[in-house]
Design an enzyme around this catalytic site. Structure first.
Site, PDB file in Angstrom:
ATOM      1  N   ALA A  91       5.320   6.700  -7.842  1.00  0.00           N
ATOM      2  CA  ALA A  91       6.432   6.154  -8.175  1.00  0.00           C
ATOM      3  C   ALA A  91       7.298   6.523  -7.226  1.00  0.00           C
ATOM      4  O   ALA A  91       8.459   7.305  -7.488  1.00  0.00           O
ATOM      5  CB  ALA A  91       6.887   6.396  -9.407  1.00  0.00           C
TER       6      ALA A  91
ATOM      7  N   LEU B 158      10.074   3.512  -2.657  1.00  0.00           N
ATOM      8  CA  LEU B 158      10.384   3.009  -1.550  1.00  0.00           C
ATOM      9  C   LEU B 158      11.440   3.864  -0.654  1.00  0.00           C
ATOM     10  O   LEU B 158      12.312   3.450   0.271  1.00  0.00           O
ATOM     11  CB  LEU B 158      11.080   1.776  -1.574  1.00  0.00           C
ATOM     12  CG  LEU B 158      10.192   0.334  -2.091  1.00  0.00           C
ATOM     13  CD1 LEU B 158      10.930  -0.821  -1.907  1.00  0.00           C
ATOM     14  CD2 LEU B 158       8.952   0.535  -1.384  1.00  0.00           C
TER      15      LEU B 158
ATOM     16  N   CYS C  41       6.332  -4.240  -4.946  1.00  0.00           N
ATOM     17  CA  CYS C  41       6.346  -2.804  -5.269  1.00  0.00           C
ATOM     18  C   CYS C  41       6.554  -2.559  -6.771  1.00  0.00           C
ATOM     19  O   CYS C  41       7.842  -3.102  -7.123  1.00  0.00           O
ATOM     20  CB  CYS C  41       7.604  -2.151  -4.467  1.00  0.00           C
ATOM     21  SG  CYS C  41       7.715  -0.293  -4.654  1.00  0.00           S
TER      22      CYS C  41
ATOM     23  N   THR D  45      -0.242  -1.986  -5.523  1.00  0.00           N
ATOM     24  CA  THR D  45      -0.594  -1.191  -6.735  1.00  0.00           C
ATOM     25  C   THR D  45      -0.478  -2.025  -8.132  1.00  0.00           C
ATOM     26  O   THR D  45       0.032  -2.811  -8.486  1.00  0.00           O
ATOM     27  CB  THR D  45       0.138   0.175  -6.802  1.00  0.00           C
ATOM     28  OG1 THR D  45       1.395  -0.176  -6.855  1.00  0.00           O
ATOM     29  CG2 THR D  45      -0.287   0.894  -5.619  1.00  0.00           C
TER      30      THR D  45
ATOM     31  N   GLY E 216      -8.438   0.688  -2.843  1.00  0.00           N
ATOM     32  CA  GLY E 216      -9.439   1.484  -3.118  1.00  0.00           C
ATOM     33  C   GLY E 216     -10.786   1.579  -2.077  1.00  0.00           C
ATOM     34  O   GLY E 216     -11.560   2.237  -2.467  1.00  0.00           O
TER      35      GLY E 216
HETATM   36  C1  LIG Z   1       2.128   6.915  -2.413  1.00  0.00           C
HETATM   37  C2  LIG Z   1       2.059   5.594  -1.960  1.00  0.00           C
HETATM   38  C3  LIG Z   1       2.964   4.712  -1.676  1.00  0.00           C
HETATM   39  C4  LIG Z   1       3.053   3.465  -1.372  1.00  0.00           C
HETATM   40  N1  LIG Z   1       4.201   2.958  -0.723  1.00  0.00           N
HETATM   41  C5  LIG Z   1       4.160   1.549  -0.345  1.00  0.00           C
HETATM   42  C6  LIG Z   1       5.005   0.731   0.501  1.00  0.00           C
HETATM   43  O1  LIG Z   1       6.250   1.562   0.756  1.00  0.00           O
HETATM   44  N2  LIG Z   1       5.229  -0.514   0.674  1.00  0.00           N
HETATM   45  C7  LIG Z   1       3.917  -1.091   0.321  1.00  0.00           C
HETATM   46  O2  LIG Z   1       3.729  -2.410   0.514  1.00  0.00           O
HETATM   47  N3  LIG Z   1       2.907  -0.409  -0.305  1.00  0.00           N
HETATM   48  C8  LIG Z   1       2.807   0.749  -0.819  1.00  0.00           C
HETATM   49  N4  LIG Z   1       1.849   1.333  -1.381  1.00  0.00           N
HETATM   50  C9  LIG Z   1       0.754   0.409  -1.631  1.00  0.00           C
HETATM   51  C10 LIG Z   1      -0.246   0.547  -0.738  1.00  0.00           C
HETATM   52  O3  LIG Z   1       0.008   0.130   0.522  1.00  0.00           O
HETATM   53  C11 LIG Z   1      -1.850  -0.039  -1.075  1.00  0.00           C
HETATM   54  O4  LIG Z   1      -1.508  -1.406  -1.277  1.00  0.00           O
HETATM   55  C12 LIG Z   1      -2.086   0.470  -2.477  1.00  0.00           C
HETATM   56  O5  LIG Z   1      -2.098   1.872  -2.426  1.00  0.00           O
HETATM   57  C13 LIG Z   1      -3.734   0.122  -2.728  1.00  0.00           C
HETATM   58  O6  LIG Z   1      -4.769   0.728  -1.672  1.00  0.00           O
HETATM   59  P1  LIG Z   1      -5.380   1.953  -1.932  1.00  0.00           P
HETATM   60  O7  LIG Z   1      -6.085   1.837  -3.247  1.00  0.00           O
HETATM   61  O8  LIG Z   1      -6.199   2.007  -0.646  1.00  0.00           O
HETATM   62  O9  LIG Z   1      -4.347   3.024  -1.853  1.00  0.00           O
HETATM   63  C14 LIG Z   1       1.847   2.791  -1.583  1.00  0.00           C
HETATM   64  C15 LIG Z   1       0.869   3.440  -2.215  1.00  0.00           C
HETATM   65  C16 LIG Z   1       0.833   4.927  -2.428  1.00  0.00           C
HETATM   66  C17 LIG Z   1      -0.300   5.598  -2.965  1.00  0.00           C
END
Ligand SMILES: Cc1cc2nc3c(=O)[nH]c(=O)nc-3n(C[C@H](O)[C@H](O)[C@H](O)COP(=O)(O)O)c2cc1C
Ligand SMILES: Cc1cc2nc3c(=O)[nH]c(=O)nc-3n(C[C@H](O)[C@H](O)[C@H](O)COP(=O)(O)OP(=O)(O)OC[C@H]3O[C@@H](n4cnc5c(N)ncnc54)[C@H](O)[C@@H]3O)c2cc1C
Ligand SMILES: Cc1cc2nc3c(=O)[nH]c(=O)nc-3n(C[C@H](O)[C@H](O)[C@H](O)COP(=O)(O)OP(=O)(O)OC[C@H]3O[C@@H](n4cnc5c(N)ncnc54)[C@H](O)[C@@H]3O)c2cc1C
Ligand SMILES: Cc1cc2nc3c(=O)[nH]c(=O)nc-3n(C[C@H](O)[C@H](O)[C@H](O)COP(=O)(O)O)c2cc1C
Ligand code: FES
Ligand code: FES
Lengths: 305, 253, 305, 253
Positions: free
Chosen positions: A72, A75, A132, A195, A246
């Site tokens: 959380a 942004l 988000c 997410t 993932g």
């Molecule tokens: C700590 C963190 C910060 C994130 N910040 C953003 C963000 O600023 N903008 C965005 O579009 N997605 C953000 N995401 C989402 C990721 O870009 C991605 O869509 C999501 O984590 C799923 O991919 P993963 O399972 O490989 O982490 C964030 C994810 C994490 C874990």
């Protein structure tokens, strides 16, 4: 040997391989550049940028869960001006395609950011974050509203000639409608998924472990959900998909491509192993050689149902 | 920063549920400074998913030591490793203690496992500084003074030394501190650091504290570990990158 | 010591403790009764029953994922008649409350099943499954349609005096609307959550690993999502909630109760440790004793936000 | 059925990536029958989440043996366990071989790791039956005949014995089988079992096969492991409960 072609296309955007680093999991590239050569990547998606700097949510902002993590962050970012002043110059030092992710609290703010950044040559494309789960304004407010997503796509397209990718939320049951409206309004691609909304409580204090109450679930736990969403879009809408959710290995990359992705993004894995993306690229190459795959992009949507 | 597979040279139980682990990690041993930490993948599976941060407790040649408390799944798995097994270590990370300054006496204030980073710091300080260590724990078993010297202990239950917490202990020994060119180096639970901040501001002592925070990456890319700046309401520092050691004046605890 | 009160109420349904075994993860009780004394449970929710027997989907029906599993059983069940003939008599030998889960391909089929079973004294309540992701008819077709869920709730209530619990899908963004319509139509409680839609591909054959293409994701991976859905319902709708999704320990039970659950169901965990439910019940008791909690039910929705 | 924490008495590598593990599991050792299996939790974490099914390979007093191939995460973790470590074992599960019947010669047909259940079966059969074992593998290294006797091998590459698969091998040795009161007991990859079904139907041999299927629970509560009945198109058997051993006539492979 070196005849293997790892390059992929996302609309008019050409990348030398399908491996991008996901927004929010690589900052603006400088920290991770201590571990890897950014130039080897397919691209980098920058942390969501908003018009004004955002401090983000108070801590606790992250929490590990089974096979995943909740974040959380809210942004937190340096804001448009500082991004242009200090982050773009750093990235300009590399040849890696930069996809600039934009988050906003209003439709106008999206447009304003895209308009301002349109002249930045270092930026190859925009990724519009309408999904988000961790901010009150913008984020899921738009992510769950098909009309808003359509309007944002159309208006952003109108102020930039760069490819516009819209990042979709997995938190609704109708991701097809969103992909359709993005295509209809001229969007060049969709990224899926952001997410999943999740939470957790401290059983002794009875308070949410995250100050923001809920957070976004990422990591291998969500991989099956991401793949199902990607397949759903791929079967129903003719638009390039950037798969996210993932990914932990080259095998996952192949799986995401088979399910419909033209390229993929690595998120949470960067935290665990900042060199993983580079290893994966070289493993993808080995895979292609071993199995006689000339063009990696031929895997996209190659599912047999 | 390095990412290395570090063989475990030795792993022992110092006290009940407090482990000391010696790792062969030459690159890190060569470059790490007291107060910096490493981020360790305790398993090769996704359980647990994220690395676990630990202060570098000491350095000996090509070896680094970490000292840890067995709390949850990650530290439990780590505690069950054997000599010869390899763990993946990322580091050194963060900003360590600044101990070059213009002071004569280094005052260490450690609460519980807050003792972890000080064996290494004390070793470095010993070259040219006087050292005084205040070490607190709940009971006598929790007073961890590994690698420290001139230790004045306190316990919550009075089972060893002064009865009370470390800051009360320091207050009680104010005569040892007053009129010295000293600098406090502290690590421990947040309530202790908060009390220490008040104590050091009141007495006009320079004070650096090592803070903790839930972390995902440990090197600045996740924005998961903010700590509010005391000077700029719109600003957070990152514990992993701007810290974990801060001048106590700069942060809101 | 023994003064601790573990009992909970779900509307008019009184259970001696909040631990139920989830539908589809305990069959009709006979196999698991070799491991545990069913009478110690808060209750058992039977495998979804439909009017006619269903063979279910062809294999492969299950797949392990990171921190979870996908299933595409396809509501394989013996059908109403056989359920009455051979399964109820077995369960009658126990004093454990039986919640009969009903799945159907049409609104009439739900009503018909409930009407027929209404006279079965051994059944304490119905759980209406409108959220199975693994069948073409029924299942998510209803689970994503607020009006259909309302109609089903109302019509089932009309033919039975037993408590009616409606099991909701986590695959939409508007679970509140579903909980509201259930309440409005006289439903006694909701259960949340059923599984999340997910998939996976074999990277060599390029075929989905599950014959049904997609399956339902369960297990600890989904726990944060379940908790967020439960909290959302709890904050917005005044209806008892039975919490489900990834529970692995007594601590998880407490967490689910804090987030708003009156009772909980254990699913995937039964496969890993069929005795876990009984251990958890005794650990809940220890917890209450240790922390001086007289009534476990006081934890329900005790969150501090 | 029992759920027990079974200490590992011994774990050795039989062949490259093929392990044999001896477990102290008295309750299971006492009650298990050849062809039955156990379901093992290979880690204490959620990775991997589900148990892993393995045939009971042999029984000696209070000990059971399992033989396994290192394939994925679960078997890799299992292979890295040490003597003295404990693993949680659920069993015995399923229906084993029916070998009381009215036959003189037991014919074992094993493909690759399909050899796993036969050491135990052969031991039991030895009391009053003649035994003939056909054992196939890809190469000579994959011909696993642990605990078997009177072995006739085949390899896909011809590096040992007959060149071809087990069923071709049996066909080639039809003279050894004809005009005998025999029963075939088989275990191996599904294509092999399918070919064997045809072979045994054609030659009118009684034949039981041990099947495999992805499993979640292993004892009938998840409905995850169906195998279609050859008699009733509306019916599935459950591999874990009605099998894993079936009369080859009863199932569609
Ligand atoms: C700590 C963190 C910060 C994130 N910040 C953003 C963000 O600023 N903008 C965005 O579009 N997605 C953000 N995401 C989402 C990721 O870009 C991605 O869509 C999501 O984590 C799923 O991919 P993963 O399972 O490989 O982490 C964030 C994810 C994490 C874990
Ligand atoms: C910069 C830094 C340096 C550290 N140095 C040391 C050290 O030298 N020795 C040591 O024993 N511990 C140290 N810690 C804390 C250590 O990281 C946690 O104890 C460890 O991550 C717990 O992992 P676990 O899987 O066993 O526990 P979990 O199951 O993750 O949690 C168990 C308990 O520990 C708490 N916890 C989890 N993560 C942290 C964290 N990052 N900080 C504080 N509490 C946490 C949880 O809230 C929970 O109550 C340090 C933390 C940081 C941020
Ligand atoms: C009744 C029964 C008895 C078995 N007996 C034995 C035995 O005695 N020795 C032995 O080595 N193996 C046996 N197996 C297979 C064994 O269970 C799998 O090899 C094991 O579960 C793989 O686990 P993993 O985590 O290493 O692999 P995973 O990472 O789960 O998978 C690795 C590979 O193995 C395949 N696989 C996974 N599960 C199974 C399964 N249940 N059956 C077949 N292939 C699978 C996967 O498709 C994948 O290709 C048996 C299976 C069953 C159902
Ligand atoms: C193999 C399997 C079969 C299931 N079958 C049913 C079913 O028939 N009816 C139903 O309402 N839910 C069914 N479910 C969903 C569970 O009842 C439960 O909602 C879900 O698994 C989440 O809980 P868990 O994470 O504890 O498993 C099934 C789940 C699994 C894993
Ligand atoms: S832990 Fe990731 S930024 Fe500090
Ligand atoms: S494995 Fe669960 S029913 Fe067979």
């Amino acid at each position: 040997m070196s005849k293997v072609d790892l390059s992929v296309k996302i609309g008019t955007l050409k990348l030398k391989n399908p491996v991008l680093l996901a927004s929010g999991t690589v900052g603006y590239g400088n920290e991770i550049s201590e571990f890897i050569d950014l130039n080897k990547l397919g691209g980098i998606v920058t942390k969501s940028i908003s018009l004004n700097p955002r401090k983000g949510n108070p801590p606790q902002r992250i929490l590990e869960t089974s096979g995943g993590m909740l974040n959380a962050i809210g942004l937190a970012n340096v804001g448009l001006e500082e991004f242009i002043k200090s982050k773009i110059p750093f990235l300009k030092g590399y040849k890696v395609p930069i996809i600039c992710n934009i988050a906003a609290g209003s439709i106008d703010e999206y447009v304003e950011c895209a308009r301002t950044l349109d002249s930045e040559e270092a930026i190859s494309a925009f990724e519009i974050n309408v999904s988000c789960p961790n901010v009150k304004e913008g984020g899921l407010q738009f992510g769950n509203d098909v009309n808003a997503v359509g309007t944002i796509t159309g208006k952003v397209k109108a102020v930039t000639s760069k490819p516009v990718i819209v990042k979709l939320s997995p938190n609704g049951s109708n991701i097809i409608d969103f992909a359709k409206v993005v295509k209809q309004e001229g969007g060049d691609a969709v990224s899926a998924i952001n997410t999943l909304v999740g939470t957790s409580f401290d059983i002794f204090t009875r308070r949410p472990k995250l100050k923001n109450i809920t957070g976004g679930l990422s990591g291998p736990a969500i991989k099956p959900v991401a793949l199902a969403k990607i397949l759903e879009i791929s079967r129903n809408v003719d638009i390039p998909i950037i798969g996210i959710g993932g990914i932990m290995s080259w095998k996952d990359v192949i799986e995401f491509m088979i399910a419909g992705s033209s390229a993929i993004q690595i998120g949470t894995l960067n935290f665990i192993d900042p060199t993983a993306s580079i290893k994966i690229i070289s493993e993808l190459k080995d895979y292609c050689i071993k199995y006689g795959i000339d063009k990696l992009s031929s895997l996209t949507a190659s599912y047999l149902l | 920063m390095f990412i290395i597979d570090a063989p475990i040279e030795e792993i022992i139980e110092l006290e009940n549920q407090i482990m000391l682990c010696k790792l062969f990690a030459p690159e890190i041993a060569k470059s790490v400074k007291p107060g910096q930490f490493v981020n360790i993948k305790v398993s090769e599976t996704i359980a647990p998913l994220l690395r676990r941060p630990f202060s570098v407790c000491d350095v000996e040649g090509s070896f680094i030591y970490i000292m840890f408390n067995v709390l949850g799944e990650g530290t439990k798995l780590l505690a069950h490793k054997f000599k010869g097994e390899t763990i993946n270590v990322l580091g050194p990370l963060g900003r360590g203690f600044n101990f070059d300054g213009n002071f004569e006496t280094a005052v260490i204030a450690a609460g519980g496992l807050g003792a972890a980073p000080f064996a290494f710091l004390v070793k470095q300080l010993s070259k040219d500084k006087k050292i005084l260590c205040f070490v607190g724990g709940r009971t006598s078993r929790d007073v961890i003074d590994y690698g420290m010297k001139d230790v004045i202990p306190s316990t919550d239950d009075g089972s060893l030394g002064f009865k009370g917490n470390v800051v009360e202990l320091m207050n009680d020994n104010l005569d040892l501190l007053e009129n010295k060119r000293l600098k406090i180096f502290a690590c421990g639970p947040t309530p202790m650091l908060r009390a220490l901040k008040e104590f050091s501001l009141k007495n006009n002592f320079e004070c650096e504290v090592s803070t903790e925070c839930a972390m995902a990456c440990g090197f600045g890319i996740c924005q998961g570990c903010p700590i509010p700046s005391s000077e700029d309401a719109d600003k957070n520092y990152l514990v992993c990158k701007d810290g974990p050691v801060f001048n106590v004046k700069d942060i809101i605890l």
